[in-house]
Design an enzyme around this catalytic site. Structure first.
Site, short mmCIF file in Angstrom:
data_model
loop_
_atom_site.label_atom_id
_atom_site.label_comp_id
_atom_site.label_asym_id
_atom_site.label_seq_id
_atom_site.Cartn_x
_atom_site.Cartn_y
_atom_site.Cartn_z
N LYS A 1 -0.32 20.86 -21.39
CA LYS A 1 1.10 20.55 -20.76
C LYS A 1 0.83 21.26 -19.95
CE LYS A 1 6.00 22.05 -21.86
NZ LYS A 1 6.85 21.91 -20.66
N ALA B 1 12.65 19.80 -20.44
CA ALA B 1 13.45 20.76 -20.15
C ALA B 1 14.80 19.80 -19.45
CB ALA B 1 12.67 21.31 -19.09
N GLY B 2 15.94 21.26 -19.69
CA GLY B 2 17.53 21.20 -19.60
C GLY B 2 18.00 20.56 -20.58
N ASN C 1 13.61 22.17 -25.79
CA ASN C 1 13.15 23.19 -26.99
C ASN C 1 14.30 23.94 -27.40
OD1 ASN C 1 10.79 25.87 -26.87
ND2 ASN C 1 12.53 25.64 -28.13
N THR C 2 15.13 24.43 -25.73
CA THR C 2 16.32 25.97 -26.53
C THR C 2 16.87 25.11 -27.17
OG1 THR C 2 15.29 26.75 -24.40
CG2 THR C 2 17.45 27.11 -24.98
C1 LIG Z 1 8.42 24.86 -24.86
C2 LIG Z 1 8.06 23.97 -24.44
O1 LIG Z 1 7.89 23.36 -23.27
C3 LIG Z 1 9.36 23.98 -22.30
O2 LIG Z 1 9.06 24.38 -21.41
C4 LIG Z 1 10.12 22.82 -22.07
O3 LIG Z 1 9.77 22.26 -20.78
C5 LIG Z 1 11.22 22.27 -22.49
O4 LIG Z 1 12.70 23.26 -22.30
P1 LIG Z 1 14.01 23.25 -22.57
O5 LIG Z 1 13.79 24.60 -23.21
O6 LIG Z 1 15.28 23.54 -21.81
O7 LIG Z 1 14.39 21.95 -23.54
#
Ligand SMILES: CC(=O)[C@@H](O)[C@H](O)COP(=O)(O)O
EC number: 2.8.1.10
Length: 256
Positions: free
Chosen positions: A95, A183-184, A205-206
């Site tokens: 990635k 992401a986001g 992830n977050t």
């Molecule tokens: C874990 C990872 O690769 C992050 O950089 C990804 O882009 C997810 O982003 P979020 O944490 O906003 O879901």
């Protein structure tokens, strides 16, 4: 879905950072049903003992590892990190993140395309973290990428899909390219929206790691991704500006 020839049942990809504990990460991964977990090389090589323990934990989960170049700010740094990741994780998958702006963590489109071209030529199977820019997407495909990962919103922001129009346009331009929103994403409803737009999958992830109950949230995202995909495949009706009665109105009710 197929990513670089690998058939995956789950359309949810999960990050492995910021969990309250390794045990919580493991439980969340299991609850999510994901088959792909992204791992930052920086974290993995950060400390010998934590690195080893973390790696065994991921290995024991039996998921496919998608190493990432998180934290890299130039093409050179990302290429070097990717090569180290290939040695450590024994996978051609990477990635690719090349960050161009420290506040938004917005990808550096120029560095990204440069690094992608070099890595693809070197036999990597690249998953580029990019924006919703059509031209950059096209350049990444020309560079040899066979999967694209446009952002929903800045990493860690939990804002959902900042630019649904741009994402819809991207989907329409590249109907045959696997597109994963990366992401986001902050809530399961954001994942549903992404999947209903026809995206192939979601990487997040977050939203799980920082949830009050990460394991329950991982399960909620699993259902959201499935529901969104099912909704897309069932071909939603077109929205209308005017009302249209859903019960027939021909004739009048007969009242005694
Ligand atoms: C874990 C990872 O690769 C992050 O950089 C990804 O882009 C997810 O982003 P979020 O944490 O906003 O879901």
């Amino acid at each position: 879905m197929q990513l670089y020839g690998i058939e995956l049942t789950s359309r949810l990809l999960l990050g492995s950072a910021r969990y309250p504990s390794p045990a919580m990460l493991a439980d969340a991964v299991r609850a999510s049903g994901t088959e792909v977990v992204t791992v930052s090389l920086r974290r993995e090589s950060g400390g010998q003992r934590s690195g080893q323990g973390f790696w065994s934990l991921i290995r024991d989960l039996g998921v496919r590892v998608l190493p990432n170049t998180a934290g890299c700010h130039s093409a050179k740094e990302a290429v070097t990190t990717a090569r180290m990741a290939r040695d450590i994780f024994q996978t051609p998958w990477i990635k690719l993140e090349v960050i161009g702006d420290a506040d938004t963590l917005q990808p550096d489109a120029f560095g990204l395309v440069e690094a992608a071209a070099e890595l693809c030529a070197d036999g990597f199977q690249v998953f580029p973290y990019t924006t919703d820019d059509l031209v950059v997407a096209d350049r990444l495909l020309q560079a040899g990428c066979r999967v694209l990962m446009p952002w929903g919103a800045p990493i860690g922001s939990g804002r959902g899909l900042n630019n649904p129009f741009g994402l819809r346009t991207l989907r329409a331009h590249f109907p045959d390219v696997p597109l994963i929103i990366d992401a986001g994403i902050g809530r399961p409803s954001h994942a549903v929206e992404a999947m209903e737009l026809g995206f192939d999958g979601v990487l997040l992830n977050t939203a799980v790691a920082l949830a009050g109950d990460p394991v329950a949230m991982a399960a909620a995202f699993a259902r959201a991704v499935e529901a969104g995909r099912a909704g897309f495949e069932a071909q939603p009706m077109a929205p209308r500006d005017l009302a249209e009665p859903s019960t027939p109105v021909a004739g009048k009710a007969w009242l005694a």
